[in-house]
Scaffold this motif. Structure first.
Motif, PDB file in Angstrom:
ATOM      1  N   VAL A   1      14.003 -12.249   2.522  1.00  0.00           N
ATOM      2  CA  VAL A   1      15.037 -12.014   3.528  1.00  0.00           C
ATOM      3  C   VAL A   1      16.373 -12.329   2.869  1.00  0.00           C
ATOM      4  O   VAL A   1      16.576 -13.430   2.366  1.00  0.00           O
ATOM      5  N   GLY A   2      17.263 -11.358   2.852  1.00  0.00           N
ATOM      6  CA  GLY A   2      18.564 -11.560   2.209  1.00  0.00           C
ATOM      7  C   GLY A   2      18.390 -11.852   0.727  1.00  0.00           C
ATOM      8  O   GLY A   2      17.692 -11.140   0.023  1.00  0.00           O
ATOM      9  N   ASN A   3      19.022 -12.930   0.251  1.00  0.00           N
ATOM     10  CA  ASN A   3      18.942 -13.308  -1.154  1.00  0.00           C
ATOM     11  C   ASN A   3      17.789 -14.248  -1.464  1.00  0.00           C
ATOM     12  O   ASN A   3      17.621 -14.669  -2.605  1.00  0.00           O
ATOM     13  N   GLU A   4      17.018 -14.638  -0.463  1.00  0.00           N
ATOM     14  CA  GLU A   4      15.890 -15.568  -0.644  1.00  0.00           C
ATOM     15  C   GLU A   4      14.644 -14.796  -1.049  1.00  0.00           C
ATOM     16  O   GLU A   4      14.050 -14.078  -0.245  1.00  0.00           O
ATOM     17  N   ARG A   5      14.210 -14.932  -2.305  1.00  0.00           N
ATOM     18  CA  ARG A   5      13.012 -14.244  -2.809  1.00  0.00           C
ATOM     19  C   ARG A   5      11.780 -14.970  -2.290  1.00  0.00           C
ATOM     20  O   ARG A   5      11.661 -16.186  -2.434  1.00  0.00           O
ATOM     21  N   ASP A   6      10.861 -14.258  -1.661  1.00  0.00           N
ATOM     22  CA  ASP A   6       9.658 -14.848  -1.069  1.00  0.00           C
ATOM     23  C   ASP A   6       8.492 -13.877  -1.243  1.00  0.00           C
ATOM     24  O   ASP A   6       8.449 -12.837  -0.596  1.00  0.00           O
ATOM     25  N   ILE A   7       7.561 -14.223  -2.127  1.00  0.00           N
ATOM     26  CA  ILE A   7       6.386 -13.394  -2.383  1.00  0.00           C
ATOM     27  C   ILE A   7       5.140 -14.131  -1.887  1.00  0.00           C
ATOM     28  O   ILE A   7       4.905 -15.278  -2.259  1.00  0.00           O
ATOM     29  N   ALA A   8       4.358 -13.471  -1.043  1.00  0.00           N
ATOM     30  CA  ALA A   8       3.094 -14.025  -0.563  1.00  0.00           C
ATOM     31  C   ALA A   8       1.959 -13.352  -1.328  1.00  0.00           C
ATOM     32  O   ALA A   8       2.027 -12.153  -1.625  1.00  0.00           O
ATOM     33  N   VAL A   9       0.923 -14.112  -1.645  1.00  0.00           N
ATOM     34  CA  VAL A   9      -0.254 -13.567  -2.314  1.00  0.00           C
ATOM     35  C   VAL A   9      -1.411 -13.651  -1.327  1.00  0.00           C
ATOM     36  O   VAL A   9      -1.818 -14.743  -0.924  1.00  0.00           O
ATOM     37  N   LEU A  10      -1.916 -12.486  -0.934  1.00  0.00           N
ATOM     38  CA  LEU A  10      -3.046 -12.423  -0.009  1.00  0.00           C
ATOM     39  C   LEU A  10      -4.299 -12.113  -0.810  1.00  0.00           C
ATOM     40  O   LEU A  10      -4.348 -11.133  -1.541  1.00  0.00           O
ATOM     41  N   ARG A  11      -5.307 -12.968  -0.667  1.00  0.00           N
ATOM     42  CA  ARG A  11      -6.553 -12.788  -1.416  1.00  0.00           C
ATOM     43  C   ARG A  11      -7.568 -11.989  -0.606  1.00  0.00           C
ATOM     44  O   ARG A  11      -7.687 -12.156   0.600  1.00  0.00           O
ATOM     45  N   ARG A  12      -8.296 -11.135  -1.301  1.00  0.00           N
ATOM     46  CA  ARG A  12      -9.353 -10.349  -0.658  1.00  0.00           C
ATOM     47  C   ARG A  12     -10.359 -11.277   0.025  1.00  0.00           C
ATOM     48  O   ARG A  12     -10.839 -10.986   1.125  1.00  0.00           O
ATOM     49  N   ALA A  13     -10.663 -12.417  -0.610  1.00  0.00           N
ATOM     50  CA  ALA A  13     -11.674 -13.347  -0.102  1.00  0.00           C
ATOM     51  C   ALA A  13     -11.343 -13.902   1.289  1.00  0.00           C
ATOM     52  O   ALA A  13     -12.251 -14.185   2.066  1.00  0.00           O
ATOM     53  N   ASP A  14     -10.057 -14.063   1.610  1.00  0.00           N
ATOM     54  CA  ASP A  14      -9.703 -14.592   2.933  1.00  0.00           C
ATOM     55  C   ASP A  14      -8.865 -13.604   3.756  1.00  0.00           C
ATOM     56  O   ASP A  14      -8.108 -13.968   4.634  1.00  0.00           O
ATOM     57  N   TRP A  15      -9.033 -12.330   3.461  1.00  0.00           N
ATOM     58  CA  TRP A  15      -8.285 -11.251   4.108  1.00  0.00           C
ATOM     59  C   TRP A  15      -8.403 -11.286   5.627  1.00  0.00           C
ATOM     60  O   TRP A  15      -7.419 -11.215   6.353  1.00  0.00           O
ATOM     61  N   HIS A  16      -9.631 -11.409   6.135  1.00  0.00           N
ATOM     62  CA  HIS A  16      -9.840 -11.332   7.583  1.00  0.00           C
ATOM     63  C   HIS A  16      -9.258 -12.535   8.318  1.00  0.00           C
ATOM     64  O   HIS A  16      -8.767 -12.390   9.435  1.00  0.00           O
ATOM     65  N   SER A  17      -9.249 -13.703   7.680  1.00  0.00           N
ATOM     66  CA  SER A  17      -8.673 -14.882   8.347  1.00  0.00           C
ATOM     67  C   SER A  17      -7.153 -14.769   8.440  1.00  0.00           C
ATOM     68  O   SER A  17      -6.548 -15.433   9.272  1.00  0.00           O
ATOM     69  N   ARG A  18      -6.545 -13.907   7.632  1.00  0.00           N
ATOM     70  CA  ARG A  18      -5.102 -13.684   7.682  1.00  0.00           C
ATOM     71  C   ARG A  18      -4.719 -12.620   8.706  1.00  0.00           C
ATOM     72  O   ARG A  18      -3.542 -12.403   8.967  1.00  0.00           O
ATOM     73  N   ALA A  19      -5.706 -11.941   9.289  1.00  0.00           N
ATOM     74  CA  ALA A  19      -5.470 -10.922  10.320  1.00  0.00           C
ATOM     75  C   ALA A  19      -4.427  -9.899   9.861  1.00  0.00           C
ATOM     76  O   ALA A  19      -3.466  -9.597  10.562  1.00  0.00           O
ATOM     77  N   VAL A  20      -4.617  -9.344   8.660  1.00  0.00           N
ATOM     78  CA  VAL A  20      -3.653  -8.413   8.086  1.00  0.00           C
ATOM     79  C   VAL A  20      -3.659  -7.082   8.840  1.00  0.00           C
ATOM     80  O   VAL A  20      -4.718  -6.532   9.133  1.00  0.00           O
ATOM     81  N   SER A  21      -2.458  -6.615   9.154  1.00  0.00           N
ATOM     82  CA  SER A  21      -2.282  -5.321   9.814  1.00  0.00           C
ATOM     83  C   SER A  21      -1.250  -4.520   9.042  1.00  0.00           C
ATOM     84  O   SER A  21      -0.359  -5.078   8.400  1.00  0.00           O
ATOM     85  N   LYS A  22      -1.380  -3.201   9.091  1.00  0.00           N
ATOM     86  CA  LYS A  22      -0.490  -2.291   8.379  1.00  0.00           C
ATOM     87  C   LYS A  22       0.369  -1.532   9.388  1.00  0.00           C
ATOM     88  O   LYS A  22      -0.104  -1.173  10.474  1.00  0.00           O
ATOM     89  N   SER A  23       1.603  -1.264   9.004  1.00  0.00           N
ATOM     90  CA  SER A  23       2.510  -0.514   9.875  1.00  0.00           C
ATOM     91  C   SER A  23       1.951   0.876  10.143  1.00  0.00           C
ATOM     92  O   SER A  23       1.476   1.551   9.239  1.00  0.00           O
TER      93      SER A  23
END
Length: 79
Positions: free
Chosen positions: A55-77
């Protein structure tokens, strides 16, 4: 207009996709409750997906692992 997200399997995520996922509020004084984050997939490997949530100038990268994909409730636009 609000963005709509639909659940997605790890195998259907590509670079450039916009995704939303849950993470725990574990920061200083955090509650541990789920927090929703949104970002753009910048790299996909066999086991991980890197998501730029900057967001803005703050660099923020998240790493989502396949192993815990479902617990993260990932959704796509659904754009």
């Amino acid at each position: 207009m609000t963005e709509t997200f639909e659940p997605v399997d790890f195998s259907n995520v590509r670079e450039g996709d916009r995704v939303q996922f849950a993470t725990a509020d574990n920061g200083f004084g955090g509650s541990g409750d789920p927090v929703w984050r949104t970002g753009t997939v910048v790299k996909v490997t066999e086991k991980t997906a890197r998501v730029d949530c900057s967001v803005g100038n703050e660099r923020d990268i998240a790493v989502l692992r396949r192993a815990d994909w479902h617990s993260r409730a990932v959704s796509k636009s659904a754009r």
